[in-house]
Design a protein around this motif. Structure first.
Motif, PDB file in Angstrom:
ATOM      1  N   ASP A 114       4.876   0.754 -34.123  1.00  0.00           N
ATOM      2  CA  ASP A 114       5.275   1.260 -35.436  1.00  0.00           C
ATOM      3  C   ASP A 114       6.020   0.161 -36.206  1.00  0.00           C
ATOM      4  OD1 ASP A 114       6.054   2.671 -37.646  1.00  0.00           O
ATOM      5  OD2 ASP A 114       7.132   4.231 -36.557  1.00  0.00           O
ATOM      6  N   ALA A 156       1.979  10.119 -33.451  1.00  0.00           N
ATOM      7  CA  ALA A 156       1.374   8.930 -34.057  1.00  0.00           C
ATOM      8  C   ALA A 156       0.159   9.301 -34.897  1.00  0.00           C
ATOM      9  CB  ALA A 156       0.992   7.930 -32.973  1.00  0.00           C
ATOM     10  N   THR A 283       5.653   5.192 -30.422  1.00  0.00           N
ATOM     11  CA  THR A 283       4.396   5.901 -30.606  1.00  0.00           C
ATOM     12  C   THR A 283       3.965   6.584 -29.316  1.00  0.00           C
ATOM     13  OG1 THR A 283       3.125   3.912 -30.049  1.00  0.00           O
ATOM     14  CG2 THR A 283       3.620   4.291 -32.387  1.00  0.00           C
TER      15      THR A 283
END
Length: 379
Positions: A114, A156, A283
């Motif tokens: 991320d 996610a 994630t």
């Protein structure tokens, strides 16, 4: 099948991206597929019997970042893959996906890091928010070049959908349930480690992972003064010195063991009583699976990847990361109840022990086949 794996991270760096790539390569080898790896230098010359092509890189915060030179396009052209697998694309991955889109080669992009949230954290305020928005525009562009984007968790997937990233699917991660196993608790080395860490029978509360700002290790300061406990940190990274100073200033009884691998890592897990994960920007959360495989109850934020990995009150506890006392209360609850710890640990082990890398690689091969079929049908 001929598979080219382009990864933003590889050995000697150890993190979730590297681990995933290494395990997939081992499984591809066992199934008789051909492969090549493109990774930033420094990198080993081979892995799992496959060649590794080290590409030009520059160091950023102790981490080699590959540069988008013509090396990527040339390497792909020379190998002539049936499918290109791009792990956590951002720089090298962008170059690879640009090349595959131009050449009409099927591609799979794995969303695993991320980056926008990390940028927002490292530069708080308007600058950070602006950097995050720009990063999401780039992520949407890069993943838009792929035939399919695979995400490791429902959180996610939702985030990708919220930023209009197309053609997504779920692909989780395996765990080595043979290496990470409760049986390590009776190992002589594990017992010696535990005696050294808990000479007065303390409940050992441990974190395993990279030490970097995005891991939010300072949350552990909330555990200072928790009677009968000691905190153990396993791992290394750019924030080690800063994290150690902050936690010491908070009065936390903490031991840093540094990076451990293989059997030594398995022993470190097995020496613990409770596993704690601190980051809210994950994630997935591979160390949560490794801890569960080791028979440990896990405590993690109720945000991101851990939502899929922790069955609250059955395999561990989820805490509200916005609550000042959430982490402390969860750890205190488990520290004071050995029977509960053991019950959660058994349930966690049962949940992950069949989640093998062989199985998730078979799922990945299914995604490879589907994007190849889609490309063929589109011609």
């Amino acid at each position: 099948m001929r598979v080219a794996i382009v990864t933003e991270s590889f050995l000697p760096s150890v993190n979730g991206v590297t681990t995933s790539v290494c395990r997939v390569l081992e499984c591809l080898r066992d199934r008789g597929h051909e492969a090549v790896v493109l990774a930033p230098r420094p990198a080993p010359g081979s892995w799992a019997g496959y060649p590794v092509l080290g590409l030009t890189s520059v160091p950023v915060r102790q981490f080699p970042v590959g540069l988008p030179t013509g090396e990527v396009d040339a390497a792909l052209a020379g190998f002539r893959p049936d499918v290109v697998h791009v792990a956590s694309p951002f720089v090298l991955g962008a170059a690879a996906l640009t090349a595959t889109a131009r050449r009409g080669v099927p591609s799979v992009a794995v969303y695993q890091t991320d980056v926008p949230s990390y940028l927002a954290q490292h530069a708080p305020g308007p600058v950070g928010r602006g950097a995050a928005r720009a990063a999401w525009r780039w992520v949407r562009h890069v993943h838009g070049l792929a035939d399919r984007t695979l995400a490791p968790s429902s959180a996610a997937l939702a985030e990708l959908a919220g930023h209009q990233v197309p053609r997504t699917a779920l692909w989780t991660r395996g765990v080595d349930a043979a290496t990470f196993h409760p049986s390590w608790r009776v190992d002589a080395g594990t017992r010696a480690l535990r005696r050294a860490l808990a000479p007065r029978g303390e409940v050992l509360v441990g974190y395993v992972g990279r030490l970097a700002p995005e891991k939010e290790l300072p949350r552990l300061a909330r555990l200072a003064g928790l009677a009968g406990t000691r905190v153990v940190v396993v791992g290394d990274g750019p924030s080690r010195t800063e994290d150690a100073a902050l936690l010491a200033a908070a009065g936390l009884d903490v031991v840093f063991l540094g990076r451990r691998d293989g059997d030594d890592l398995a022993r470190a897990y097995a020496a613990l009583d409770v596993f704690v994960h601190t980051g809210t920007r994950e994630t997935f959360g591979q160390t949560l699976q490794e801890a569960a495989a080791s028979g440990l109850p896990v405590v993690a934020p109720a945000r991101g990847g851990p939502l899929d990995l922790v069955d609250h009150s059955r395999t561990g506890l989820l805490f509200d990361p916005d609550s000042a006392d959430g982490l402390r209360d969860a750890v205190a609850h488990l520290a004071g109840d050995r029977a509960k710890r053991e019950a959660l640990g058994r349930a966690g082990r049962a949940r992950v022990e069949r989640r093998s890398w062989a199985g998730v690689t078979d799922e990945l091969l299914g995604h490879y086949a589907q994007v190849r079929t889609s490309r063929t049908a589109a011609r």
